[in-house]
Design an enzyme around this catalytic site. Structure first.
Site, mmCIF file in Angstrom:
data_model
loop_
_atom_site.group_PDB
_atom_site.id
_atom_site.type_symbol
_atom_site.label_atom_id
_atom_site.label_comp_id
_atom_site.label_asym_id
_atom_site.label_seq_id
_atom_site.Cartn_x
_atom_site.Cartn_y
_atom_site.Cartn_z
ATOM 1 N N SER A 173 -19.863 28.040 -29.727
ATOM 2 C CA SER A 173 -20.624 29.074 -30.421
ATOM 3 C C SER A 173 -21.235 30.048 -29.425
ATOM 4 C CB SER A 173 -21.739 28.417 -31.232
ATOM 5 O OG SER A 173 -22.677 27.859 -30.334
ATOM 6 N N CYS A 225 -10.167 11.147 -40.701
ATOM 7 C CA CYS A 225 -10.197 9.903 -39.919
ATOM 8 C C CYS A 225 -9.829 8.655 -40.723
ATOM 9 C CB CYS A 225 -11.570 9.713 -39.273
ATOM 10 S SG CYS A 225 -12.958 9.980 -40.394
ATOM 11 N N GLY A 262 -18.641 9.596 -37.279
ATOM 12 C CA GLY A 262 -17.766 10.369 -38.154
ATOM 13 C C GLY A 262 -18.428 11.587 -38.762
ATOM 14 N N HIS A 303 -14.239 2.934 -37.671
ATOM 15 C CA HIS A 303 -14.207 2.788 -39.129
ATOM 16 C C HIS A 303 -13.442 1.513 -39.474
ATOM 17 C CE1 HIS A 303 -15.934 6.638 -39.366
ATOM 18 N NE2 HIS A 303 -14.954 7.358 -39.867
#
Lengths: 347, 347, 347, 347
Positions: free
Chosen positions: A36, A150, A181, A243
């Site tokens: 940015s 994901c 995540g 995960h």
């Protein structure tokens, strides 16, 4: 000669994983770090609050971060950009980069567009064929190539050998997802310590729809979606990375746990390609209490899905657990492996 | 006149919950605290490493703990014992207490015996009828009355109104269970910080079999098991108290989420009995990110199951989340409510 | 007749604690809930993402939240406002409210101003005398009355009886602070799971300076700062609520652990005033491994400092641990107790 | 020719770290893995529940574990044993091994014996001279050489350059210690989730006494203890690996933070010895919020102490934070580095 690459959104959590994977890459030369406006002009070391315990690679510390502007002269010689942009920015900026570059994107913005490949290298390499259609449609010299969400990657890698050998009818999946995540600031500690948040925005929809595209066939110039059914329930738990998914599968032809295990063990379509980010896609653990996120997430440098507890199911055929390092195999590593495969076989 | 009661295994985690619930109980007078030989002779305050943040009730601090011996004279006047014994000790000792007392047991040892009631008061009160058969079989004046495994209670309370209104065919359940379910020393912090353990010994089997007994019918002097199918996958997460379950249900007749919600809301068979430990069995949260263990586990003083995210399922009819305070509704509170109901209606 | 009060910053973490404490208060009637423009016009239930496990009090659910505007007509009848504003907003807005109201503020903006009382009711009630001087200086009919930073309150309550009995020379304090101290979004889970952040902006400075003002004497129309020395090291740990402090004290006259314990036990200056939020200020635990945040933070409904392990020090006189519920005794409860004392004795 | 070594207590948490460090060691050949009777006869892979996320080294998987018996024939050719025995077993067994072997021990049993060296290689290498005295006293051909308690090592490495340059008068240290320090089963998750345990048995005593021995001088055939004072307060926090210490130091001569930093930076006595487990002993972080356990504990492969926030103190001269990987630098790595140095310079 290495291919010159850049990273968009280089200072965020997935951006850092991209930088980590690309910093000393044998095929790619990391030339541009974009972020940015706030970071522009600073060295990467200054601009980036480095979150990874492995430490920032020396080679990127003094690179100057530029603004994510497709027209910036720094991008002129770059052939590939990896995108860790948030979805709204991806929507706006990725097409501009795609005019003359390959954009390997982890963003969700274009995943479900009809002419955009949504690729897991081991699963649906044939979908790269959408690139030509995309170029025709959009008059681009480059292209956008996406990787799935994901949780979807973890699920689909384990489903692929099952589908190919026994057919798929129905799949339930219940996830226990790590806080990384959601990005660095995504989950406040007040929300997750001693707690579970049983909702992740749009995650269930992504798993239920992306899976059918990925496991679909490329026919007649488009992807014909797979016709089994997926139902997901997604939950955030107090785990940093990794995960874990409880998966229940009904095949078309019926299958025993030992058969499922065997086809998963054998599943390894990329093994002879010598891709730098390659690892065996599925590693099976025999212990009754594995896979566990903290102990198993770094298997295959974070690129292997670790499967355990493959067992007979009372309603469907089998149930099992699958674990994925969500910011490596589930995000940056997924994009990088896509790029490696594409460059190696199609460029 | 209050009924005199004792607690077996009074110093452990579930034992402490029993003591907490019984210390100032309007129907029961807590007379005996029994534990292992190591604790015998000490005051409860000395013998017990009190784990609960609410503080030990004043009335029990100076009670003398005795050894868990069915022949101890302290048990002579006691009519009911609540058992938080480990399964092997329960197997040996509960029958001796049952010779002349009612044993309300949280142990798994006798749950699946044909003549032992496995009760959730709101679900299968009619199974108390097994007590007479048990007495005939075993020549006891007392009886063993069990409550189900913690995860099973949560599941069955939510299934009961669905079964009664729409019938049940198949149920998948994926759990995220708190560490307190394993007892104080059950889960080392090295095993669970930043981690999930995707295995809890015998938990899946308990959920899959106990549910069918509980939801079965008492007919011809025995329990005819329910004939739907349950498949469970059980996982331990870094949460102190509160089991969360992702549940997917296929009914016999088909049902919309709104209908499921309505029958759950209405489900309240004990509401007019004025039982001390009563709370509304199912409380439904409307927010998209609830129930959450830390915020919702104490609903109804830990006796309500909190349900959320009841939504249409792509494969079955509905999916939803259910949360239970596992050491209250899932253990000690379950036994105490069983006893309250039995005393109120059948003694 | 209850005094009409309002809460500024009512939707944040400390604001919610204010609402919880004031919702059914015997001396105060909660009339106005003010927050940012974004919340204005909504009911409190809609505007507020309620974080506390105790549940939102019924009486506030349907109150309409207004913008924090000192000129709003809703404030006209209000005599006291409690401020949970962030420091920059507090700086701008509190003086406007102070023109005609008492502002009991948890913000740091005015704490160290010479004419602003920085009060812990049990410690320096005499500093309320600054109100007259403040009114003279600033031409206000109301006043700003502040409470200290959370960690400072814990420290000073334990130091007060020591100072009064043995004098103080030097104090080291090393803190282990809960994440709630930074507000709901203050500490990302990625930053604190399996981790410690050994830095809290301005916290050490606040502890080192505020303490000397609080423990100073009101003389000649101003507060003469105490002349002992404080050195603090402040750290954030993965705990939800409850700041724990390791404190090392050198007294002027020398003191044995038993003597320190005795004066702490006796310390209870408010005990006869019957203030609604009163609890014994210091509760001493004898167990060698207490106080612990999760087990002890709610002592005295979160208003007692829990002290343990008072022991002889090899360098100074004594060392001990002190625990405080940081959002109750260390924030909202501190302001409310200030107001109760002031209203009871001086209005 | 590599030296043959064995590990005592090879299956525990510290034992596994020993195995990890020794499995492919350039100076040592790992020949014997000894553990309790329960493990004897099994392969290491079977006997050991491997806790480390790095995975078990291939070379040890099929080694047969033997009982920890000093007379076992497997020990005959072994020259060095590394001991991860619990203190009581160490007390009994280490002397027997020391009859003809060097015992590098992480156990506390013999640390404070007058003729036993308590070594940190960078700090007090001269204390190896006690070995000759020990052999004379005890008629051994081998010797026991100990390393300090984990928290003590971290403290003493940072104090050594300060003492050498400015002298030491007084040191306060407040610790935040990881759960791995208590062994795998040492801290139940029920005790530490959302909590701190402000007590670690004998830890404060160890820090306060061991430090004075380590920083003492070898003179007239014994260690003359250092004469500064240490006061410690020790606390367990929910962190997996990495002890963090807040340290306050008063020097004899006075010192500014910049001077302290400079002498710490320069401190590197082993740098030219080419020891396999060597890392720079002190690494200084400039960021205001470091060191953090999760991000910094693996610095120097877990062998560097990471220091940050060196700042002026209001009472003493300086305060700073120091972090140590407690099972590597604070335990197994400490012993291995002792052995490497001893073998390199004295054998």
């Amino acid at each position: 000669m290495k291919i010159k690459v850049g990273v968009l959104g280089a200072t965020g959590l997935v951006g850092q994983r991209f930088v980590q994977l690309l910093a000393d890459h044998p095929m790619f030369s990391l030339e541009v770090l974009a972020a940015s406006e706030r970071s522009a002009g600073k060295t990467y070391k200054e601009a980036c609050n480095w979150y990874l315990s492995e430490g920032m690679p020396e080679s990127v510390k003094d690179m100057t971060v530029i603004k994510t502007d497709p027209k910036a002269k720094e991008f002129e010689d770059v052939d590939i950009v990896f995108s860790a942009l948030p979805s709204d920015l991806a929507k706006e900026l990725e097409p501009k980069f795609a005019e003359d570059k390959l954009v390997f994107s982890n963003a969700s913005a274009y995943r479900m567009e009809e002419d955009v490949p949504l690729i897991i290298p081991e699963v649906n390499e044939d979908h790269f064929a959408l690139i030509d259609i995309q170029r025709d449609n959009r008059k681009w010299d480059g292209a956008i190539i996406t990787n799935p969400n994901c949780s979807t990657i973890c699920l689909c890698i384990t489903l692929k050998p099952i589908m190919d050998n026994f057919g798929l009818e129905s799949v339930f999946v219940s996830t226990m997802q790590a806080v990384s995540g959601a990005g660095y600031n995504g989950v406040p500690s007040m929300g997750i310590l001693d707690n579970i948040i049983p909702y992740i925005k749009k995650e269930e929809e992504k798993m239920e729809t992306e899976s059918l595209k990925i496991l679909g066939k490329f026919e007649d110039n488009k992807v014909k979606f797979a016709d089994f059914k997926v139902s997901a329930s997604c939950h955030r738990v107090p785990v940093i990375d990794g995960h874990l998914e409880a998966i229940f599968v009904k095949t078309s032809e019926g299958a025993e746990p030992e058969e499922i295990k065997e086809v998963m063990e054998k599943f390894d379509p990329l093994k002879d390609l010598d891709l730098p980010t390659y690892a065996k896609p599925i590693v099976i653990k025999e212990e009754e209490d594995r896979p566990q996120p903290r102990l198993d997430r770094n298997t295959g440098k974070g690129m292997s899905i670790v499967v355990g507890r493959i067992r007979k199911d009372k309603i469907f055929d089998v149930k099992y657990l699958a674990l994925e390092h969500n910011t490596i195999r589930g995000a940056a590593g997924a994009s990088v492996l896509n790029a490696e495969l594409y460059v190696k076989k199609y460029l």
